[in-house]
Motif scaffolding. Structure first.
Motif, PDB file in Angstrom:
ATOM      1  N   VAL A 131      54.985  39.978  35.888  1.00  0.00           N
ATOM      2  CA  VAL A 131      54.265  41.231  35.698  1.00  0.00           C
ATOM      3  C   VAL A 131      54.623  42.123  36.893  1.00  0.00           C
ATOM      4  N   ILE A 154      45.572  45.629  38.450  1.00  0.00           N
ATOM      5  CA  ILE A 154      44.587  44.577  38.627  1.00  0.00           C
ATOM      6  C   ILE A 154      44.802  43.997  40.026  1.00  0.00           C
ATOM      7  N   LYS A 156      44.269  40.963  42.651  1.00  0.00           N
ATOM      8  CA  LYS A 156      44.076  39.518  42.537  1.00  0.00           C
ATOM      9  C   LYS A 156      44.092  38.837  43.892  1.00  0.00           C
ATOM     10  N   GLY A 160      43.945  32.744  44.335  1.00  0.00           N
ATOM     11  CA  GLY A 160      42.854  32.757  43.352  1.00  0.00           C
ATOM     12  C   GLY A 160      42.977  31.782  42.211  1.00  0.00           C
ATOM     13  N   GLY A 161      41.889  31.685  41.485  1.00  0.00           N
ATOM     14  CA  GLY A 161      41.813  30.842  40.298  1.00  0.00           C
ATOM     15  C   GLY A 161      40.492  31.084  39.607  1.00  0.00           C
ATOM     16  N   GLY A 162      40.432  30.682  38.339  1.00  0.00           N
ATOM     17  CA  GLY A 162      39.176  30.798  37.594  1.00  0.00           C
ATOM     18  C   GLY A 162      38.720  32.233  37.397  1.00  0.00           C
ATOM     19  N   LYS A 164      38.304  34.425  39.462  1.00  0.00           N
ATOM     20  CA  LYS A 164      37.434  34.897  40.549  1.00  0.00           C
ATOM     21  C   LYS A 164      38.116  35.961  41.398  1.00  0.00           C
ATOM     22  N   MET A 166      39.060  38.901  40.663  1.00  0.00           N
ATOM     23  CA  MET A 166      39.947  39.850  40.004  1.00  0.00           C
ATOM     24  C   MET A 166      39.224  41.176  39.759  1.00  0.00           C
ATOM     25  N   GLU A 198      48.803  43.795  40.518  1.00  0.00           N
ATOM     26  CA  GLU A 198      49.706  43.728  39.370  1.00  0.00           C
ATOM     27  C   GLU A 198      49.364  44.878  38.450  1.00  0.00           C
ATOM     28  N   LYS A 199      50.350  45.302  37.712  1.00  0.00           N
ATOM     29  CA  LYS A 199      50.108  46.278  36.658  1.00  0.00           C
ATOM     30  C   LYS A 199      49.171  45.608  35.649  1.00  0.00           C
ATOM     31  N   HIS A 206      47.094  35.836  26.054  1.00  0.00           N
ATOM     32  CA  HIS A 206      47.376  34.799  27.056  1.00  0.00           C
ATOM     33  C   HIS A 206      48.081  33.635  26.365  1.00  0.00           C
ATOM     34  N   GLN A 230      38.828  35.213  25.799  1.00  0.00           N
ATOM     35  CA  GLN A 230      38.299  35.022  27.150  1.00  0.00           C
ATOM     36  C   GLN A 230      37.094  35.916  27.366  1.00  0.00           C
ATOM     37  N   LEU A 275      51.532  36.357  29.993  1.00  0.00           N
ATOM     38  CA  LEU A 275      50.881  37.342  29.126  1.00  0.00           C
ATOM     39  C   LEU A 275      51.932  37.871  28.166  1.00  0.00           C
ATOM     40  N   LEU A 285      52.529  34.815  34.686  1.00  0.00           N
ATOM     41  CA  LEU A 285      51.296  35.089  35.440  1.00  0.00           C
ATOM     42  C   LEU A 285      51.170  34.143  36.629  1.00  0.00           C
ATOM     43  N   GLU A 286      51.169  32.839  36.328  1.00  0.00           N
ATOM     44  CA  GLU A 286      51.021  31.850  37.397  1.00  0.00           C
ATOM     45  C   GLU A 286      51.342  30.472  36.841  1.00  0.00           C
ATOM     46  N   THR A 436      42.973  39.794  25.238  1.00  0.00           N
ATOM     47  CA  THR A 436      42.168  39.100  26.257  1.00  0.00           C
ATOM     48  C   THR A 436      40.865  39.831  26.595  1.00  0.00           C
TER      49      THR A 436
HETATM   50  P1  ADP Z   1      43.180  32.961  37.486  1.00  0.00           P
HETATM   51  O1  ADP Z   1      44.154  32.100  38.207  1.00  0.00           O
HETATM   52  O2  ADP Z   1      42.095  33.483  38.368  1.00  0.00           O
HETATM   53  O3  ADP Z   1      42.683  32.363  36.215  1.00  0.00           O
HETATM   54  P2  ADP Z   1      45.267  34.483  36.146  1.00  0.00           P
HETATM   55  O4  ADP Z   1      46.303  35.207  36.908  1.00  0.00           O
HETATM   56  O5  ADP Z   1      45.646  33.198  35.529  1.00  0.00           O
HETATM   57  O6  ADP Z   1      43.981  34.290  37.083  1.00  0.00           O
HETATM   58  O7  ADP Z   1      44.695  35.431  35.018  1.00  0.00           O
HETATM   59  C1  ADP Z   1      43.580  35.077  34.235  1.00  0.00           C
HETATM   60  C2  ADP Z   1      43.384  36.093  33.120  1.00  0.00           C
HETATM   61  O8  ADP Z   1      43.175  37.397  33.654  1.00  0.00           O
HETATM   62  C3  ADP Z   1      44.555  36.258  32.178  1.00  0.00           C
HETATM   63  O9  ADP Z   1      44.571  35.308  31.151  1.00  0.00           O
HETATM   64  C4  ADP Z   1      44.331  37.650  31.656  1.00  0.00           C
HETATM   65  O10 ADP Z   1      43.329  37.691  30.676  1.00  0.00           O
HETATM   66  C5  ADP Z   1      43.815  38.386  32.868  1.00  0.00           C
HETATM   67  N1  ADP Z   1      44.930  38.985  33.614  1.00  0.00           N
HETATM   68  C6  ADP Z   1      45.536  38.491  34.706  1.00  0.00           C
HETATM   69  N2  ADP Z   1      46.527  39.306  35.127  1.00  0.00           N
HETATM   70  C7  ADP Z   1      46.562  40.335  34.280  1.00  0.00           C
HETATM   71  C8  ADP Z   1      47.360  41.521  34.169  1.00  0.00           C
HETATM   72  N3  ADP Z   1      48.322  41.801  35.038  1.00  0.00           N
HETATM   73  N4  ADP Z   1      47.100  42.362  33.152  1.00  0.00           N
HETATM   74  C9  ADP Z   1      46.107  42.099  32.261  1.00  0.00           C
HETATM   75  N5  ADP Z   1      45.337  41.029  32.313  1.00  0.00           N
HETATM   76  C10 ADP Z   1      45.529  40.143  33.307  1.00  0.00           C
END
Ligand code: ADP
Length: 503
Positions: A131, A154, A156, A160-162, A164, A166, A198-199, A206, A230, A275, A285-286, A436
């Protein structure tokens, strides 16, 4: 294979791991805190070791206590499950230093993927599109990057995780405010205030790919899971395969995932999260370096026991099969049952589950961590169980899951069961047309309206709604006649929304 494995976890995932250990004839060792004395996972493992007070920080997150328990019990390996210490490189290292096998990736892999900024660089080098985003030394640098990139963005937490920390920002003022808030959350939740941007990809889905790596540069994928449904960036429903992926897109995303896993010589089970945009682009994403909560849907469509695969890779460095031997069958869908009150802002609930009845069915699987009489503690995640159904196609899998949910009873503690039932009956969910943000944007409001009706009026409200829609299911009892069966208010919610009466 190992002789004895310590499970550094609790609840349903500890039970899930113990089940595979039993099948393999490997002894299982549970660990438990003060709050978990006598809890289900300690009852079903062969042994159980006390590791400390109820607070997770002093028990399930206490590296020394867990490693000592492993040594004391004579275990030769440790399975971390998910959450707690599963993605803690220091823990993996401590386990290895103690001369035991860590069932998971190397500490270096955990560290590299644990920092999402680093993970993005690794993905990019492996040719996986990321992204668009930016890092910055401070808020000014991030603001310059966001202004150049364009809003919305967004924010982040790097570690991070879960979901949290964001934060979404639609302009510079929101960005600066969001950075501060995200940094605060990141510092307290992850011990590091670093954030990046991130944009924001709107109307995305997802899609994540399950991979297994042998640690020597070979990897395979077990197809994708769709976790688009979600709430607050946390998964509510997960399924496999994704209903919205074309077979070309599936090829692109699974191959990219394997390329990434091979590039880092990944060891064990991992998940590459992406995504999928409305335009059909897939962005990294990760990577999660552990077993996922939603792993059962993959197990049901592939027939591969992922815990067994983890154990075999850790013990022998060999993958369970070749890519071409893998096939998928039908569709599987999972919901997460939480002790939370959906009618009160999803407030977590605690207490004793006086009675529980899990559903039964030939194509239903229940991964649960409680039985009747068990208690739900304030100290841990309120997820009680995962209920999963399999079918030849998505429609059948959903029908089976709904029947299973209708058959589920949890007394003593409020759960999100009504929310899950209403959700699976929503026309958008049946059609697979959501993104999402859909639950929060379109579903929560009508759901809240339904839940606010006092209980005895729910059936009446449902009947009125059905009648307004043309009386399809509404029956008017003649005076003196036996009352008609109360309509299901959650089915009515679906009809109401389908009828376009709005929120
Ligand atoms: P975490 O590790 O905290 O779970 P993630 O990066 O895996 O965070 O993202 C979790 C969710 O957040 C994604 O499934 C999506 O719904 C939303 N998300 C994360 N990044 C983006 C993005 N750049 N644009 C839109 N939605 C996002």
């Amino acid at each position: 294979m190992f002789r004895k494995v310590l499970i550094a976890n609790r609840g349903e995932i500890a039970r899930r791991i113990a089940a595979t250990l039993r099948e393999l004839g490997v002894r299982s060792v549970a660990v438990y805190s003060e709050a978990d004395r006598g809890s289900l996972h300690t009852r079903i493992c062969d042994e159980a070791v006390f590791i400390g007070p109820a607070e997770a920080r002093e028990s399930y997150l206490n590296i020394r206590a867990v490693v000592e328990a492993a040594q004391q019990s004579g275990a030769d390996a440790v399975h971390p499950g998910f959450g707690f210490l599963a993605e803690n490189a220091a823990f993996a290292e401590a386990v290895e230093k103690a001369g035991l096998t860590f069932i998971g990736p190397t500490p270096a892999q955990i560290t590299a993927m644990g920092d999402k900024r680093e993970a993005r660089k690794i993905a990019e080098r492996a040719g996986v599109p990321i992204v668009p985003g930016a890092e910055g030394a401070d808020a000014d640098a991030l603001a310059r990057a966001a202004n150049a990139m364009g809003y919305p963005v967004i924010i982040k937490a790097a570690l991070g995780g879960g979901g949290k920390g964001m934060q979404t920002a639609r302009n510079e003022a929101e960005l600066r405010e969001g950075i501060e808030a995200a940094q605060r959350v990141a510092a307290s939740a992850f011990g590091d205030p670093s954030v990046y941007i991130e944009k924001l990809l709107e109307h995305a889905r997802h899609i994540e790919v399950q991979v297994l790596g042998d640690g020597h540069g070979r990897a395979l994928h077990l197809y994708e899971r769709d976790c688009t449904l979600q709430r607050r960036h946390q998964k509510v429903v997960e399924e496999a395969p994704s209903a919205s992926l074309t077979s070309d897109q599936r090829t692109v995303v699974t191959h990219a995932a394997v390329r990434l896993a091979e590039a880092v010589r990944y060891r064990g089970a991992g998940t590459i999260e992406t995504l999928l945009t409305r335009e059909g682009q897939v962005y990294f994403l990760e990577m999660n370096t552990r077993l996922q909560v939603e792993h059962p849907v993959t197990e049901l469509i592939t027939g591969i026991d992922l815990v067994r695969a983890q154990l075999e890779i850790a013990a022998t460095g060999k993958l369970p099969c070749e890519q071409h031997q893998l096939q998928r069958h039908g569709h599987a869908i999972e919901v997460r049952l939480y002790a939370e009150d959906a009618a009160k802002g999803f407030l977590p609930q605690v207490g004793t589950v006086s009675r529980v009845r899990w559903p039964y069915g030939p194509f239903v699987r229940v991964d649960h961590g409680i039985e009747s009489g068990d208690s739900v503690s304030i100290h841990y995640d309120p997820m009680l169980a995962k209920i999963i159904a399999h079918g030849p196609d998505r429609e059948t899998a959903i029908e089976r899951l709904l029947a299973a949910l209708d058959d589920t009873r949890v007394h003593g503690v409020v759960t999100n069961l009504p929310f899950l039932k209403a959700l699976l009956r929503a026309p958008e969910v049946r059609k697979g047309s959501y993104d999402t943000e859909w639950i929060e944007r379109e579903f929560l409001q009508p759901f809240a309206a339904l839940m606010q009706a006092p209980a005895p009026e729910l059936a009446l409200a449902a009947a009125a709604i059905a009648e307004a829609l043309g009386g399809s299911n509404a029956t008017v009892a003649a005076p003196g006649a036996a009352p008609a069966a109360a309509p299901d208010p959650f089915a009515a919610l679906g009809r109401w929304r389908q009828g376009g009466l709005g929120a």
